[in-house]
Design an enzyme around this catalytic site. Sequence first.
Site, PDB file in Angstrom:
ATOM      1  CD  GLU A 114      -2.365  -0.791   2.999  1.00  0.00           C
ATOM      2  OE1 GLU A 114      -3.128  -1.655   3.380  1.00  0.00           O
ATOM      3  OE2 GLU A 114      -2.071   0.220   3.684  1.00  0.00           O
ATOM      4  CB  CYS A 127       2.457   7.319   3.789  1.00  0.00           C
ATOM      5  SG  CYS A 127       2.756   6.054   5.010  1.00  0.00           S
ATOM      6  CB  CYS A 134       5.498  -5.694   9.659  1.00  0.00           C
ATOM      7  SG  CYS A 134       6.550  -4.819  10.825  1.00  0.00           S
ATOM      8  CB  CYS A 138       2.990  -3.368  16.804  1.00  0.00           C
ATOM      9  SG  CYS A 138       4.697  -2.802  16.718  1.00  0.00           S
ATOM     10  CB  CYS A 141       0.187  -2.884  13.767  1.00  0.00           C
ATOM     11  SG  CYS A 141       0.620  -2.515  12.060  1.00  0.00           S
ATOM     12  N   GLY A 181       5.575  -2.263   7.094  1.00  0.00           N
ATOM     13  CA  GLY A 181       6.959  -2.704   7.277  1.00  0.00           C
ATOM     14  C   GLY A 181       7.744  -1.863   8.265  1.00  0.00           C
ATOM     15  CD  GLU A 182      11.168  -0.633  12.074  1.00  0.00           C
ATOM     16  OE1 GLU A 182      10.102  -0.208  12.530  1.00  0.00           O
ATOM     17  OE2 GLU A 182      12.175   0.091  11.931  1.00  0.00           O
ATOM     18  CB  SER A 213       7.897   6.027  10.881  1.00  0.00           C
ATOM     19  OG  SER A 213       7.234   5.733  12.083  1.00  0.00           O
ATOM     20  CB  SER A 236       6.148   3.689  16.622  1.00  0.00           C
ATOM     21  OG  SER A 236       6.019   4.106  15.289  1.00  0.00           O
ATOM     22  CG  LEU A 237       7.916   6.603  23.072  1.00  0.00           C
ATOM     23  CD1 LEU A 237       9.331   6.204  22.698  1.00  0.00           C
ATOM     24  CD2 LEU A 237       7.942   7.988  23.709  1.00  0.00           C
ATOM     25  CG  HIS A 238       2.844   3.569  19.871  1.00  0.00           C
ATOM     26  ND1 HIS A 238       2.620   4.789  19.298  1.00  0.00           N
ATOM     27  CD2 HIS A 238       3.064   2.716  18.830  1.00  0.00           C
ATOM     28  CE1 HIS A 238       2.704   4.688  17.977  1.00  0.00           C
ATOM     29  NE2 HIS A 238       2.976   3.444  17.663  1.00  0.00           N
ATOM     30  CG  ASN A 312      -7.299   3.874  12.522  1.00  0.00           C
ATOM     31  OD1 ASN A 312      -8.437   3.551  12.196  1.00  0.00           O
ATOM     32  ND2 ASN A 312      -6.642   4.900  12.012  1.00  0.00           N
ATOM     33  CB  CYS A 355      -0.146   1.276   9.267  1.00  0.00           C
ATOM     34  SG  CYS A 355       1.199   0.170   9.043  1.00  0.00           S
TER      35      CYS A 355
END
Length: 377
Positions: A114, A127, A134, A138, A141, A181-182, A213, A236-238, A312, A355
């Site tokens: 995407e 983006c 991935c 997480c 996600c 992805g990372e 990111s 991405s702390l979260h 989300n 994402c």
Amino acid sequence: MDMKGKRYNMNSEGKGYCIDKEEKERSNLIELSFEEMEQFLQSLGQKKYRAKQVLRWIYKGATDIDDMTDIPKELREELKKVAYIGSVEPKEKYVSKDGTVKYLFALSDGNIIESVLMTYKYGLSICISSQVGCKMGCKFCASSVLGFIRNLTPGEMMEQVLAVQRDCQTPIGNITIMGIGEPLDNYENLVKFLKLANMPGGLNMSLRKINVSTCGLVPGILKLANEGLPVNLSISLHAPDDAKRMELMPIGKSYSLDKIIGACNIYTGKTRRRITFEYIMIDGFNDSREDALVLAGRIRGMLCHVNLIPANYVEGTRFKPSTREKMEVFENLLENNGISVTIRRELGKDIDAACGQLRRRVIEKEREKKEAEVEKK
Ligand code: SAH
């Protein structure tokens, strides 16, 4: 160096570069830097100046070597034997009420990725995805649900930018590598992509307009700090502490918040770029007043900005977004503690723009279709 007819791009694992004598495949011209293009054309007995011409066509959006009308026909024929212009194939496109556009692209091996195009006051921003799936797992996600398939090549990352630019017919001003992805788990290809994006004669995009990111792969952050490519970095702390972070993100077990923050300070020291901390707000999990104060205490004094994002909701997970009121309280607490912070505007909510959501929906639909067919038989 005689490279006539030899492949000059990715090796079979999609890692690093090789000039493979045995490979019959042609070179993807999109993956060549200016110098590599010069060498490649020289290997075909051409003058160096042709590199500029070929690159101009590629970055203008040509997908066929025959589009390059100011290149002599004989050279085009010769080029077609040993090279091609890679392109991702648009499969589906969704336009949101707010103007955000989501693209589903098919890669040459049939995998789907995407990309999302967003319109901001300052221009267009894309983006892009960096991997098919991935590995990071997480819990909130959509990309994690389907697991990891493979890394994207630098060409496949660039092809997303060129395909979207072709479609919207406007130059794209910003790139964020924040799709599926990372990126730091695909480090060499990421770096090659960044160099291509920044290359004069190519996209020629300032590194200040590029944002990478990461979920916090400390060795990758430290390596990138020394790469001489001062891109913007988002983390991405979260979560405000390790216990909560580990509940959300398995990678938190390998790298503590202290280690991540240490790496970020080294990154800002080397690059002078401000770090953005992404913080998805999950109802009743990480959105209390205490969470805000703990977070503020950890990052106070850093060259950083916090982006608060309502989580989300992804089907099959237990995470719901925080209320707007709670987000505003959280924002005020950070602000009053000297932290630069904004609540991120949500774009493309009506088209599954977050994402991995769309890819997941399409893949699951195809899977159900196949299963139904098998049952019928
Ligand atoms: N792996 C990279 C980039 C891809 S994810 C990273 O972790 O940063 C892009 C961003 O979307 C990350 O900040 C990620 O945490 C966030 N994200 C993923 N799922 C989400 C969800 N359900 N709601 C809100 N943000 C989400």
